[in-house]
Enzyme design. Structure first.
Site, PDB file in Angstrom:
ATOM      1  N   HIS A  80       0.846  -1.196   0.000  1.00 16.40           N
ATOM      2  CA  HIS A  80       0.000   0.000   0.000  1.00 16.40           C
ATOM      3  C   HIS A  80       0.880   1.245   0.000  1.00 16.40           C
ATOM      4  O   HIS A  80       1.870   1.308   0.723  1.00 16.40           O
ATOM      5  CB  HIS A  80      -0.902   0.004   1.238  1.00 16.40           C
ATOM      6  N   ASP A 159     -13.953   4.223   8.009  1.00 17.81           N
ATOM      7  CA  ASP A 159     -12.933   4.947   7.233  1.00 17.81           C
ATOM      8  C   ASP A 159     -13.566   5.652   6.044  1.00 17.81           C
ATOM      9  O   ASP A 159     -13.192   6.780   5.725  1.00 17.81           O
ATOM     10  CB  ASP A 159     -11.823   4.006   6.761  1.00 17.81           C
ATOM     11  N   ARG A 166     -12.442  14.114   5.962  1.00 19.33           N
ATOM     12  CA  ARG A 166     -11.064  14.658   6.033  1.00 19.33           C
ATOM     13  C   ARG A 166     -10.701  15.394   4.760  1.00 19.33           C
ATOM     14  O   ARG A 166     -10.051  16.435   4.784  1.00 19.33           O
ATOM     15  CB  ARG A 166     -10.060  13.520   6.275  1.00 19.33           C
TER      16      ARG A 166
HETATM   17  N1  URA Z   1      -4.367   6.449   1.943  1.00 16.76           N
HETATM   18  C1  URA Z   1      -5.381   6.021   2.734  1.00 16.76           C
HETATM   19  O1  URA Z   1      -5.959   4.957   2.529  1.00 16.76           O
HETATM   20  N2  URA Z   1      -5.743   6.804   3.777  1.00 16.76           N
HETATM   21  C2  URA Z   1      -5.149   7.991   4.041  1.00 16.76           C
HETATM   22  O2  URA Z   1      -5.526   8.620   4.994  1.00 16.76           O
HETATM   23  C3  URA Z   1      -4.113   8.430   3.191  1.00 16.76           C
HETATM   24  C4  URA Z   1      -3.725   7.633   2.135  1.00 16.76           C
END
Ligand code: URA
Length: 430
Positions: A80, A159, A166
């Site tokens: 990732h 998330d 965010r």
């Molecule tokens: N990638 C993600 O999945 N979340 C973040 O907050 C920043 C980059």
């Protein structure tokens, strides 16, 4: 909720109950955006302890489902990135690593701000789907060995909501918030091992080496605390990675890399991260042997074949491998020329990403439609010598007047007499 905001605003440590209260309450829709926005800004400004970050990550993880990949044989290894410009690393990497017999269950994201998204890039391939069912994901891992998909419906729903908030409250580049966001999804995706590519520099969310190292340590620490074999590579994002920025252009560059014609920096990063993945999966005893194995799978065409199999398995037209021009192509190509003799001393990655976004390659608003054809191709990079009139880069556009983009690019590329060379791999955090 006011008490929770008050605790963090005054620099205090949130209790487990307070963290569970706001994550679960917000996911269920019981707490309004404006209160969570205030809390996110307080977290952004005051930070979180390791304990708070770990508790937040686990609460976000438990807000949804967890994939169980134990029925897929072998050590599953994922990668990732924290997000960059021209960062198409995952696209050639997943089939390359899968071609040596390692299952790669890759759950990726979409573009955010000036950074591109792996899923958006893959969708430039005609017919390719990134939203597939859990059953098809597992079947593809068994049949092909790799899949690059979006998080299925109920993976870390907390998330999804917090991330969207965010993005519009300027609270993306916070170490605990990025750590919680990435690791809740990665733990939920059921991988055994994970290599994190933490970007550093102007095009990264973490602009300084110290912040990037702190983020990498946080990410690796959370992974290890749940028994995941995690490590991080800190890589440079002061200039774009590779030579292509833009969705179809980056797929074309990924195909070229697997044909043995990729740019040197992209190849180096793919092989660096790939070798770590091969060693984590116990397919080689050391990084040198792993790197040779991967290079061999590029040279003999097996990684390219694996990429084609993955494209077809996800509903895409596999002929794109032989004929990348079947992806959308831009109508206009405009060069940016060197104004003087010298060397390229600066090519700011974030501004190049914004230029690609202004052409329509990225979203300025959440539901903007992407133009897959547009972007930039670089003919020169930092440290390269140029003569007046040489092409530094080419703008690929579907609008004729690109003076706004041209101005932005010219203001963010410098030519001088001597360049400070950029190091691609800054550090490895184990
Ligand atoms: N990638 C993600 O999945 N979340 C973040 O907050 C920043 C980059």
């Amino acid at each position: 909720m006011v008490d929770v905001i008050d605790t963090k605003r005054n620099g205090g440590e949130l209790t487990t109950e307070q963290i569970e209260f706001f994550i679960n309450g917000y996911t269920k829709g019981d707490i309004p955006d404006y209160q969570v926005s205030a809390l996110l800004m307080a977290i952004y400004l005051k930070g979180m302890t390791k304990q708070e970050t770990a508790t937040m990550t686990m609460t976000m993880l438990h807000s949804g489902d967890q994939l169980d990949l134990s029925e897929i044989p072998g050590v599953k290894v994922d990668k990732h990135s924290t997000g960059g410009v021209g960062d198409k690393t995952s696209i050639p990497l997943a089939p390359l690593v899968a071609s040596v017999g390692i299952p790669v269950p890759m759950i990726s994201g979409r573009g955010l701000g000036h950074t591109g998204g792996t899923l958006d890039k893959l969708e430039a391939i005609p017919g390719l789907k990134v939203e597939i069912s859990e059953a098809s994901f597992k079947q593809q891992l068994r049949d092909v060995g790799c899949a690059i998909v979006g998080a299925t419906g109920n993976i870390a729903p907390a998330d999804k909501k917090i991330y969207a908030l965010r993005d519009v409250t300027d609270t993306v580049d916070s170490i605990p918030l990025i750590a919680g966001s990435i690791m809740s999804k990665k733990i939920a995706s059921g991988t055994d091992a994970l290599v994190l590519d933490v970007k550093t520099g102007s095009g990264a969310f973490m602009k300084t080496e110290a912040d990037s190292v702190a983020l990498a340590k946080e990410l690796v620490g959370i992974g290890k605390s749940v028994g995941m074999n995690a490590m991080a590579v800190i890589s440079d994002m002061n200039q774009p990675l590779g030579n292509a920025i833009g969705n179809a252009l980056e797929i074309e560059e990924s195909i070229a890399l697997l044909k043995g014609n990729g740019p040197a920096d992209l190849l180096d990063l793919v092989l660096t991260i790939g070798s770590q993945m091969v060693v984590m999966a116990n397919k080689a005893t050391d990084l040198d042997a792993a790197r040779k194995m991967l290079q061999q799978h590029i040279d003999d065409g097996s990684a390219l074949t694996k990429f084609k199999e993955m494209i077809i398995a996800q509903g895409g037209d596999g002929r794109v491998i032989e004929n990348p021009t079947m992806m959308p192509q831009a109508t206009y190509q405009m060069p940016i020329l060197a104004a003087r003799d010298g060397v390229i001393t600066k090519m700011k990655a974030d501004e190049m990403g914004i230029a690609a976004m202004m052409l329509g390659g990225g979203r300025q608003k959440k539901d903007d439609q992407l133009d897959y054809a547009v972007g930039l191709t670089l003919s020169k990079k930092v440290g390269d010598e140029v003569h007046q009139g040489d092409t530094i880069l080419t703008i690929h556009s579907n609008r004729e007047d690109v003076s706004d983009v041209q101005q932005l690019i010219e203001a963010n590329i410098s030519i001088g007499d001597e360049a400070q060379p950029l190091t691609l791999i800054h550090e490895v955090i184990d």
